[in-house]
Design an enzyme around this catalytic site. Structure first.
Site, mmCIF file in Angstrom:
data_model
loop_
_atom_site.group_PDB
_atom_site.id
_atom_site.type_symbol
_atom_site.label_atom_id
_atom_site.label_comp_id
_atom_site.label_asym_id
_atom_site.label_seq_id
_atom_site.Cartn_x
_atom_site.Cartn_y
_atom_site.Cartn_z
ATOM 1 N N GLU A 1 28.846 -13.606 -11.074
ATOM 2 C CA GLU A 1 30.739 -13.810 -11.078
ATOM 3 C C GLU A 1 30.887 -13.827 -9.427
ATOM 4 O O GLU A 1 30.131 -12.710 -8.881
ATOM 5 C CB GLU A 1 30.836 -13.129 -12.164
ATOM 6 C CG GLU A 1 32.515 -12.835 -11.829
ATOM 7 C CD GLU A 1 33.197 -13.650 -12.064
ATOM 8 O OE1 GLU A 1 34.565 -13.451 -12.748
ATOM 9 O OE2 GLU A 1 32.827 -15.405 -11.972
ATOM 10 N N ASP B 1 27.825 -14.908 -16.212
ATOM 11 C CA ASP B 1 28.733 -13.863 -14.729
ATOM 12 C C ASP B 1 27.261 -13.247 -14.574
ATOM 13 O O ASP B 1 27.569 -12.851 -13.708
ATOM 14 C CB ASP B 1 30.177 -13.053 -15.562
ATOM 15 C CG ASP B 1 31.119 -13.481 -15.749
ATOM 16 O OD1 ASP B 1 31.728 -14.551 -15.559
ATOM 17 O OD2 ASP B 1 31.360 -13.087 -17.413
#
Length: 252
Positions: free
Chosen positions: A80, A108
């Site tokens: 992310e 992420d």
């Protein structure tokens, strides 16, 4: 809300959030609630990773002060915050190296200890509802899901919370602090309710005055943090990953 975000979060988190929004053609000055949500999500991802390492045997270690031993490797790869091209390159590299299944959507984080991708969620609603939405979207048992709320609740795949209780408590405390600071400035209701957000946006567009009660300066104290966002394939012996020094919301 925009002024609050810039005062509340580390400047690099703000910069990454702005780049993310602009990549999708969104304006942080207009879609301020989304701006706040992205900054919050980024910070949780960084806090999730912070201080966690694995040794040469693959055992998890927590190092909170000073430079970690050179033999230690960051437990989590932060995906992310990277632009989409770079993020997919990192994901492909991880899959090629570890043999794990490539996810359909960008996750992420990657956990080198458990050998799995992680999807982090931060919700203003009920955690179980948001968890189900994430699970239905991802449709993969290979990606681990961990949801946090602003009320201190959390939910994770098979009740496996990955981190130790203290690390998770630090994240929950930060989220609760953000909620309290928003509420004290009359921003929380619009952050939660889309209808209220539209009303607040119209009000903000009419007013050119800065947010009341926000200090003009922010302390830029740093903890063992933010090194570099290097492509992982450039240095196989790297010990640095994306780190951030998280500023707490300034008190009124």
């Amino acid at each position: 809300m925009e002024e609050f975000v810039r005062q509340c979060f580390n400047p690099m988190i703000v910069e990454l959030a702005e780049k993310t929004m602009k990549e999708y053609g969104e304006d942080p000055k207009i879609e301020t609630n989304k701006f706040a949500a992205i900054c919050t999500h980024l910070e949780v991802c960084f806090m999730y990773s912070d201080f966690h390492f694995i040794d040469e045997r693959g055992e998890s270690k927590i190092v909170e002060s000073g430079d970690p031993n050179a033999l230690l490797k960051h437990r989590f790869e932060i995906i992310e915050g990277r632009d989409r091209t770079m993020a997919w390159t990192v994901v492909n590299s991880i899959c090629n190296t570890t043999g794990v299944e490539k996810p359909k959507f960008l996750p992420d984080l990657y956990d080198y200890k458990e050998n799995r991708f992680i999807e982090i969620g931060v919700t203003r609603r009920e955690v179980h509802i948001y968890y189900l939405e994430k699970a239905n979207k991802i449709k993969s048992e290979k990606t681990h899901i961990h949801i946090f709320s602003f009320t201190g609740e959390e939910m994770a795949t098979k009740a496996d919370y990955t981190l130790d209780e203290e690390s998770r408590a630090r994240i929950k405390t930060r989220l609760f602090t953000i909620r309290q600071e928003m509420a004290s400035r009359g921003l929380w209701d619009s952050f939660v309710s889309p209808r209220e957000a539209k009303r607040q946006l119209k009000k903000d567009l009419k007013s050119q005055e800065p947010c009341a009660g926000l200090p003009n300066k922010v302390s830029h104290r740093t903890s063992p943090a933010l090194k570099t966002l290097e492509p992982m394939w450039m240095d196989s012996n790297r010990t640095a990953a994306l780190r951030a020094s998280f500023l707490k919301c300034p008190k009124k």
